[in-house]
Scaffold this motif. Structure first.
Motif, mmCIF file in Angstrom:
data_model
loop_
_atom_site.group_PDB
_atom_site.id
_atom_site.type_symbol
_atom_site.label_atom_id
_atom_site.label_comp_id
_atom_site.label_asym_id
_atom_site.label_seq_id
_atom_site.Cartn_x
_atom_site.Cartn_y
_atom_site.Cartn_z
ATOM 1 N N SER A 1 50.762 -83.785 -1.084
ATOM 2 C CA SER A 1 50.776 -82.928 -2.264
ATOM 3 C C SER A 1 49.579 -83.010 -3.202
ATOM 4 N N ASP B 1 55.675 -87.038 -13.434
ATOM 5 C CA ASP B 1 56.620 -85.864 -14.013
ATOM 6 C C ASP B 1 57.905 -86.320 -14.040
ATOM 7 N N SER C 1 51.585 -84.184 -8.932
ATOM 8 C CA SER C 1 51.325 -82.935 -8.327
ATOM 9 C C SER C 1 51.922 -81.813 -9.004
HETATM 10 N N1 LIG Z 1 58.378 -84.302 -8.677
HETATM 11 C C1 LIG Z 1 57.345 -84.482 -7.976
HETATM 12 N N2 LIG Z 1 57.393 -84.139 -6.649
HETATM 13 C C2 LIG Z 1 56.445 -84.766 -5.886
HETATM 14 C C3 LIG Z 1 55.167 -84.644 -6.415
HETATM 15 N N3 LIG Z 1 54.195 -85.058 -5.439
HETATM 16 C C4 LIG Z 1 54.906 -84.698 -4.342
HETATM 17 N N4 LIG Z 1 56.374 -84.553 -4.563
HETATM 18 C C5 LIG Z 1 57.511 -84.182 -3.675
HETATM 19 O O1 LIG Z 1 57.467 -85.336 -2.766
HETATM 20 C C6 LIG Z 1 57.954 -85.033 -1.512
HETATM 21 C C7 LIG Z 1 56.962 -85.586 -0.461
HETATM 22 O O2 LIG Z 1 55.589 -85.105 -0.585
HETATM 23 P P1 LIG Z 1 54.288 -85.174 0.386
HETATM 24 O O3 LIG Z 1 53.098 -84.925 -0.155
HETATM 25 O O4 LIG Z 1 54.905 -84.489 1.664
HETATM 26 O O5 LIG Z 1 54.350 -86.935 0.590
HETATM 27 P P2 LIG Z 1 53.404 -87.672 1.852
HETATM 28 O O6 LIG Z 1 52.976 -88.880 1.086
HETATM 29 O O7 LIG Z 1 52.470 -86.936 2.278
HETATM 30 O O8 LIG Z 1 54.491 -88.097 2.654
HETATM 31 P P3 LIG Z 1 54.178 -88.440 4.428
HETATM 32 O O9 LIG Z 1 53.228 -87.318 4.878
HETATM 33 O O10 LIG Z 1 55.715 -88.263 4.830
HETATM 34 O O11 LIG Z 1 53.778 -89.754 4.449
HETATM 35 C C8 LIG Z 1 57.894 -83.545 -1.432
HETATM 36 O O12 LIG Z 1 59.356 -83.189 -1.681
HETATM 37 C C9 LIG Z 1 57.115 -83.131 -2.497
HETATM 38 O O13 LIG Z 1 57.350 -81.840 -3.234
HETATM 39 C C10 LIG Z 1 54.962 -84.680 -7.761
HETATM 40 O O14 LIG Z 1 53.854 -85.293 -8.428
HETATM 41 N N5 LIG Z 1 56.118 -84.552 -8.427
#
Ligand SMILES: Nc1nc2c(ncn2[C@@H]2O[C@H](COP(=O)(O)OP(=O)(O)OP(=O)(O)O)[C@@H](O)[C@H]2O)c(=O)[nH]1
Ligand SMILES: [Mg+2]
Length: 201
Positions: free
Chosen positions: A38, A145, A176
């Protein structure tokens, strides 16, 4: 930094699949689901370029995003997801460690920590490891957030303590969702890249 072009140049599980070492790379590491993909989308100004998911363990490959044909942002698969078999964990370990240890054009690693909680044992191990190999760039606390302003101070201080950050080490609070910290984050990336590429050309 003006993002002109973004390209997914490689999706790798082994070194033979990495792109050439002709451009500097900055990798993003952190627990599964912490928000790596994200945050990369926020940096790239793209809504869904790097694939994200609410279920952990979405990114299971090393994904190389080439920006402006000048540098690459590398999305690493996350660690610490409990419901993954031992074999899968070992596969992760050798894949990520292999990349981090041997990649000549890797400048630094941005480590992501969930702003809501203290760092996990694996977060601490990862950061220690990065420090040992002098790959520690800076730390970002994600999903800001989701916490109140009061909690922010307290959590930041717990994360700093947990990771053993020094006064001069940077810990940036980001979201994000509402883009808190985005400009500072891009600025820090520019600083890391400054000596390597002319990011604004
Ligand atoms: N509220 C909120 N949710 C977030 C934020 N960043 C990511 N998310 C949520 O967290 C979840 C995981 O986000 P990803 O970006 O897929 O996480 P990742 O670290 O890439 O995860 P892996 O690829 O499994 O290692 C998703 O449902 C996103 O929408 C943020 O800043 N705020
Ligand atoms: Mg991901």
């Amino acid at each position: 930094m003006i993002i002109k072009t973004v390209e997914l140049t490689a999706v790798a599980v082994r070194p033979q699949q990495y792109p050439e070492i002709n451009l500097p790379e900055i990798a993003f590491a952190g627990r599964s689901n912490v928000g790596k993909s994200s945050l990369i989308n926020v940096i790239l100004n793209r809504k869904r370029f790097a694939r994200t998911s609410s279920s952990p363990w979405k990114t299971q490959t090393i994904n190389f995003y080439e920006v402006n044909n000048a540098f690459r942002i590398v999305d690493l698969p996350g660690y610490g997801y409990a419901r993954v078999s031992k074999t899968e964990k070992e596969k992760w370990g050798s894949m990520v460690e292999g990349y981090l240890k041997s990649r000549e054009n890797l400048l630094k690693v941005v480590q992501l920590i969930d702003a809501r909680r203290p760092p996990t044992d694996m977060d601490m191990q990862m950061y220690e490891w990065l420090r040992y190999y002098q790959l520690d760039g800076f730390v970002v606390a994600t999903k800001s957030d989701k916490i109140s302003n009061n909690e922010k101070q307290k959590n930041i201080s717990n994360i700093r303590k947990g990771l053993g950050l020094n006064k001069e080490d940077i810990l940036l609070l980001v979201s994000s969702l509402n883009k808190q910290g985005k400009d500072q984050l891009v600025g820090l990336l520019e600083e890391l890249l400054w000596d390597e590429v002319k990011v604004n050309e």
